[in-house]
Design an enzyme around this catalytic site. Structure first.
Site, PDB file in Angstrom:
ATOM      1  CE  LYS A  50      34.877  52.669  22.327  1.00  0.00           C
ATOM      2  NZ  LYS A  50      35.271  52.565  23.745  1.00  0.00           N
ATOM      3  CD  GLN A  92      36.184  49.928  25.974  1.00  0.00           C
ATOM      4  OE1 GLN A  92      36.695  50.559  25.054  1.00  0.00           O
ATOM      5  NE2 GLN A  92      34.906  50.047  26.296  1.00  0.00           N
ATOM      6  CG  ASP A 113      36.779  57.215  26.911  1.00  0.00           C
ATOM      7  OD1 ASP A 113      36.036  57.193  25.902  1.00  0.00           O
ATOM      8  OD2 ASP A 113      37.214  56.187  27.460  1.00  0.00           O
TER       9      ASP A 113
END
Ligand code: NDP
Length: 271
Positions: A50, A92, A113
């Site tokens: 990322k 995460q 997300d």
């Protein structure tokens, strides 16, 4: 017959180049915060991917790495602070169960997300929202590679909140007819053999064998499984001999997921 490759790396590169042009027109760089708790090696390598993508696109990514023993109160306080200072924010996964309540503290407009219940609710209603990255990436890959789901019978193996369920909604909205399979599905092969578009997100190698695939079908292999031989997907190797088109693992869905995270971050910065 050997399947055409649905090249996620190439399509992700095209998406990133469009994003780079959009970012160049903004007054300041979009900011993305990635919060990691503990030292899960897979998480560390996903965050590295990322960071590299963010650098290519022109997004400023800040990695907040907290110790495994971090308290819920501390994580929630960090989330609240980042809600105010950043355009996009992800925590995460996987996250220890005791810390999961922090996820709903992410402001829906920062939730790049696309996992927040508000964004999932809007998705279900067909309203504009930040969309979950993996299913959004699959849709983008299919459309951009000439495999539009419209009018097709799509079969999804897997019903998780982050892949199978939101993908079923997106495919339905794109005018596919959708069947969702899971571990309680009787005769999985009976369903998969009917699929013109087969998406496998089970998390188990060899979930789909070649004889379970309709000849010429478009197959999207979402699985990422670490084996002694390296990373493999959820489809057995022989599926490539039956399918008409197939995503590779690695190099299929993974790069598209990262590209969609970048797209959501740019969108969050433009709102
Ligand atoms: P989950 O474990 O949350 O869900 C797996 C789903 O598959 C469940 O619904 C389960 O059914 C179903 N399933 C498992 N085995 C079978 C089987 N033999 N037959 C039918 N259904 C089965 O996984 P995720 O959705 O989070 O991820 C799926 C895979 O995709 C993983 O390999 C993951 O690493 C990968 N992934 C890849 C991403 C990428 O960017 N490339 C991003 C996200 C995930 P039930 O509900 O009944 O248990």
């Amino acid at each position: 017959m050997s399947a055409d490759i649905l090249d996620g790396r190439a399509v992700a590169a095209a998406v990133e180049s469009e994003l780079r042009a959009r970012v160049a027109r903004l007054a300041s760089a979009p900011r993305l915060a990635v919060v990691q708790v503990g030292d899960d090696p897979a998480s560390t390598s996903y965050i590295r991917a990322k960071s590299r993508a963010a650098e290519r696109v022109g997004i400023k990514l800040a990695h907040h790495h907290l110790p495994a023993g971090t308290s819920l109160a501390k994580l929630e306080a960090l989330v609240e602070q980042l809600n105010s200072s950043e355009h996009g924010l992800i925590v995460q996964l996987p996250l220890p169960d005791r810390l999961e309540p922090a996820l709903v503290r992410i402001a829906p407009e920062r939730d790049v997300d696309g996992f927040h219940p508000v964004n999932l609710g809007k998705l279900l209603r067909g309203e504009p929202a930040l969309r979950p990255c993996t299913p959004a990436g699959i849709m983008e890959l299919l459309e951009r590679s000439g495999h539009s789901p419209a009018g097709k019978h799509a079969v999804i193996v897997g019903r998780s909140n982050i892949v199978g369920k939101p993908l079923a909604v997106m495919l339905t909205q794109a005018n596919a007819t959708v069947t969702v399979c899971h571990t309680a599905t009787a005769e999985l092969a009976h369903h998969t053999r009917q699929a013109e578009l087969l998406i496998v997100a089970a998390g188990q190698p060899d979930t789909v064998a070649p004889e379970m695939v309709r000849p010429g079908a478009t197959v999207v292999d979402v699985g990422v499984n670490r084996t002694a031989a390296g990373f493999v997907g959820d489809c057995a190797p022989g599926v490539a001999e039956v399918a008409g088109a197939l995503t590779p693992v690695p190099g299929g869905v993974g790069p598209m997921t990262v590209a969609m995270l970048m797209a959501n971050t740019v969108a969050a910065a433009q709102d």
